[in-house]
Design an enzyme around this catalytic site. Structure first.
Site, short mmCIF file in Angstrom:
data_model
loop_
_atom_site.label_atom_id
_atom_site.label_comp_id
_atom_site.label_asym_id
_atom_site.label_seq_id
_atom_site.Cartn_x
_atom_site.Cartn_y
_atom_site.Cartn_z
N CYS A 180 -14.81 0.68 -0.54
CA CYS A 180 -14.91 1.03 1.20
C CYS A 180 -13.42 1.82 1.59
O CYS A 180 -14.70 2.85 2.51
CB CYS A 180 -14.24 -0.82 1.21
SG CYS A 180 -14.81 -2.08 1.52
N LYS A 182 -10.00 -0.11 -10.31
CA LYS A 182 -8.34 -1.07 -9.92
C LYS A 182 -8.60 -2.32 -10.73
O LYS A 182 -10.07 -2.31 -11.10
CB LYS A 182 -7.97 -1.58 -8.17
CG LYS A 182 -9.23 -2.97 -7.28
CD LYS A 182 -8.61 -3.34 -6.37
CE LYS A 182 -9.12 -4.20 -5.93
NZ LYS A 182 -8.46 -5.03 -4.62
N PHE A 209 0.69 -1.36 0.36
CA PHE A 209 -0.22 0.46 -0.09
C PHE A 209 0.46 1.21 -0.25
O PHE A 209 0.66 2.34 0.52
CB PHE A 209 -0.90 -0.37 1.26
CG PHE A 209 -2.36 -1.23 1.02
CD1 PHE A 209 -2.21 -2.33 0.95
CD2 PHE A 209 -3.53 -0.34 0.93
CE1 PHE A 209 -3.02 -2.72 0.21
CE2 PHE A 209 -4.49 -1.28 0.15
CZ PHE A 209 -4.20 -2.33 -0.11
C1 UDX Z 1 -10.63 -2.85 0.48
C2 UDX Z 1 -8.91 -3.23 1.68
O1 UDX Z 1 -7.45 -3.80 1.26
C3 UDX Z 1 -10.27 -4.49 2.07
O2 UDX Z 1 -9.48 -5.27 3.28
C4 UDX Z 1 -11.30 -4.37 2.83
O3 UDX Z 1 -12.28 -5.52 3.34
C5 UDX Z 1 -12.06 -3.55 1.84
O4 UDX Z 1 -11.76 -2.32 1.11
P1 UDX Z 1 -10.49 -2.62 -1.85
O5 UDX Z 1 -11.42 -1.98 -1.99
O6 UDX Z 1 -10.44 -4.02 -2.93
O7 UDX Z 1 -10.23 -3.70 -0.55
O8 UDX Z 1 -9.22 -2.16 -2.97
P2 UDX Z 1 -7.96 -2.27 -2.26
O9 UDX Z 1 -7.18 -2.84 -2.94
O10 UDX Z 1 -7.47 -2.39 -0.95
O11 UDX Z 1 -7.15 -0.88 -2.70
C6 UDX Z 1 -8.43 0.04 -3.32
C7 UDX Z 1 -7.70 1.53 -3.64
O12 UDX Z 1 -6.49 1.70 -3.29
C8 UDX Z 1 -7.75 1.18 -5.33
O13 UDX Z 1 -8.24 2.39 -5.55
C9 UDX Z 1 -6.24 0.79 -5.40
O14 UDX Z 1 -5.87 1.40 -6.66
C10 UDX Z 1 -5.52 1.79 -4.33
N1 UDX Z 1 -4.06 1.84 -3.96
C11 UDX Z 1 -3.81 0.23 -3.83
C12 UDX Z 1 -3.63 2.50 -4.83
O15 UDX Z 1 -3.35 3.67 -4.67
N2 UDX Z 1 -1.70 2.11 -4.31
C13 UDX Z 1 -1.22 1.10 -3.05
O16 UDX Z 1 -0.48 0.94 -2.84
C14 UDX Z 1 -2.70 -0.02 -3.23
#
Ligand code: UDX
Length: 436
Positions: A263, A323, A252
C-alpha cells in the site's frame, strides 16, 4: 442481504470472509483459476491470523461462495464490492484496467435489473466514482441500468486484517443518495465506531491522504533518526518525546529500514501523480519517497563502518517480509538492502519464517544470487555481520551469546531497534541500531 465481492486479493478476501461471518450471503468472484480452486477447497490464499478458520466455517455454512460465475453473482447481489487491484504504472499512476473490466461486467449483467450499489473498496484515485458512472453509461449503450456508485475505502493492516476489519477506527462511505447510504448503514450496522458519510471524491481522497500521512510520519522519523545518529541522540526517545503530544501521536514513529508493503509505496506514487496531474505541488510526497529509497544505503554505510570491506564478506539478512506477521514481501526493504549488499560484492544468506517462497517468486533474479534458510541459526553461522530487517519476535528470542560464538565476526545491525543494546554490547557484539 446478498453481496458480491470482485477480487479475492487481500482486501477482497478479508472483506468477503468477514461480511459472511456477520451473516451476509457473499459471493466472491475470482478469475484466477488456481486461486479459486484453493479458496473453494477452504484454503486461504493469504496468511492472515484467524482468516482461514473463519473462511472454512462460513464456506461450510453456505454463506460464503467462491465462484467465477460473475453474471450469477451480479444478478443475485444488491451490493457489489469492487476489490480488484490497482497496481502502479511506470509513471506512478494507478492502473485502472481491472476496475474498468469489472464495471463492464457489472453493467452488462444488470441491464433492466433492479437497483444495485457498486462499492469501490480498492484504493483508487479521486474521480474514479465519476469514471465508473461514465463508463457504465457508455457500456449500457442507452439501455436502462439502475446502478449507483459508492466509495468505501479499507484501512486494514496486514497481519491484523480480520481484527482491523471487524474493529476499525472508523468507516468512511462516499455515497450520493439516501438509498446508497442506507444500504451501507445496513452493511455496517453492527460496527461500533465513527461512521463518516461523504461524497465519493472526499472518500477517495481520505484513503490516499491517510496512507500518505502515515508514510510521511515514517520518513520524517527516519530523517530525524539520521540526525540522532550523527549527534549521539536517541531517536526512540525523540519519538517518545514527540509522541506524547496528542496532536502528533505515538504511532508510526518507529525508525527503521523504511516502509514497504502493497500500500504505502504504491499509494504514495499514485497520490503524488494525482497531485501533479492537477498542476499542484506535491513535492512533499516526493521527498517522503526519496527518504525511503535512501534507507538501504544508510544501512550499508553503517556496515561498512564496522566491517571496512564488504566485498567477499558473508552477511546474514534476518527478515524478508515488509513487516512481521505476514508472508508478504511486496516492496520489502529487504530487497533493496540485499541489492545494495550484492552491489558491494558481499554474499548474502537470508532467513525468514514465512517470506522465503514469496521472495523467490517475486524477486527471481535477485533471489538467484543469494541463499536462503528458514533457520536464523544457520544464516548466522560463519557470518561476518547480521542485519535485522524485519522485527520478527523469533529474533528477540535467539540465544545471542551462542550466535556471537558462531559468527565469523560479531557485527550486528539491528535495523528495527528491537534488541537490548546494553545486553548485546555486554555479549561482545559490535552492535549498531537505528538513530541511537
Ligand atoms: C498500511 C496502512 O497502515 C493501512 O491502513 C492500509 O489499509 C494499508 O497500508 P500495511 O501495509 O499492512 O498497512 O502495513 P503497516 O503496518 O502500516 O506498515 C507499513 C510499513 O511501514 C511496514 O514496512 C512497516 O515496517 C513500516 N513502519 C510502520 C515503520 O517503518 N515504522 C512505523 O512506525 C510503522
Amino acid at each position: 442481504m446478498n453481496i458480491a465481492v470482485f477480487g479475492a486479493g487481500y482486501v477482497g478476501l478479508v472483506t468477503a470472509v468477514c461480511l459472511s461471518d456477520l451473516g451476509f450471503r457473499v459471493q466472491v468472484v475470482e478469475k484466477d483459476r488456481s486461486k479459486l480452486s484453493r479458496l473453494q477447497a477452504g484454503i486461504s490464499t493469504i496468511y492472515e491470523p484467524g482468516l482461514e478458520e473463519m473462511l472454512v466455517r462460513n464456506l461450510g455454512e453456505g454463506r460464503l461462495i467462491f465462484t467465477d460465475d460473475a453474471p450469477l453473482a451480479i444478478l443475485e447481489a444488491e451490493v457489489l464490492f469492487v476489490c480488484v487491484g490497482t497496481p502502479s504504472r511506470p509513471d506512478g499512476s494507478a492502473d485502472m484496467s481491472q476496475i474498468e473490466a469489472v464495471t463492464k461486467e457489472i453493467v452488462e449483467n444488470s441491464l433492466d435489473s433492479g437497483y444495485k450499489l457498486i462499492v469501490v473498496k480498492s484504493t483508487v484515485p479521486v474521480g474514479t466514482g465519476r469514471w465508473i458512472e461514465k463508463m457504465s453509461a457508455l457500456y449500457a449503450k442507452g439501455r436502462r441500468v439502475n446502478l449507483e456508485i459508492a466509495s468505501n475505502p479499507e484501512f486494514l493492516r496486514e497481519g491484523a486484517a480480520v481484527k482491523e476489519f471487524m474493529h476499525p477506527d472508523r468507516i468512511v462511505v462516499g455515497a450520493a443518495s439516501e438509498r446508497g447510504r442506507a444500504l451501507m448503514e445496513d452493511v455496517y450496522r453492527s460496527f461500533d465506531c465513527p461512521k463518516l458519510f461523504t461524497d465519493s471524491h472526499t472518500a477517495e481522497i481520505i484513503k490516499y491522504a491517510a496512507n500518505s500521512f502515515l508514510a510521511t510520519k515514517i520518513s520524517y522519523i527516519n530523517m530525524v533518526s539520521d540526525l540522532c545518529e550523527e549527534t549521539g541522540a536517541d531517536v526512540t526517545l525523540v519519538a517518545e518525546g514527540i509522541g506524547f503530544d496528542r496532536r502528533i501521536g505515538a504511532d508510526f514513529l518507529k525508525a527503521g529500514p523504511g516502509f514497504g508493503g502493497s500500500c504505502f509505496p504504491k499509494d504514495l506514487r499514485a497520490f503524488a501523480h494525482v497531485g501533479r496531474s492537477y498542476g499542484l505541488n506535491f513535492g512533499l510526497l516526493e521527498q517522503v519517497m526519496q527518504i525511503n529509497r535512501e534507507r538501504s544505503q544508510r544501512m550499508i554505510r553503517k556496515l561498512r563502518e564496522q566491517l571496512w570491506v564488504l566485498g567477499g564478506k558473508r552477511i546474514a539478512v534476518l527478515g524478508l517480509t515488509f513487516k512481521p506477521g505476514t508472508d508478504d514481501v511486496r516492496e520489502t526493504p529487504a530487497a533493496s538492502v540485499i541489492e545494495a549488499l550484492l552491489a558491494e560484492g558481499a554474499s548474502v544468506l537470508a532467513t525468514d519464517p514465512l517470506g522465503i517462497a514469496g521472495f523467490r517468486e517475486m524477486y527471481g533474479s535477485l533471489a538467484e544470487r543469494i541463499s536462503f534458510t528458514v533457520s536464523p541459526g544457520e544464516a548466522l553461522l560463519g557470518a561476518h555481520a547480521a542485519v535485522i530487517v524485519t522485527d520478527w519476535d523469533a529474533y528477540r528470542e535467539l540465544d545471542w551469546a551462542d550466535v556471537k560464538d558462531r559468527m565469523e565476526t560479531p557485527v550486528l545491525l539491528d535495523g528495527r531497534n528491537m534488541l537490548d543494546r546494553a545486553e548485546m554490547r555486554r555479549l561482545g557484539f559490535a552492535f549498531m541500531a537505528v538513530g541511537r
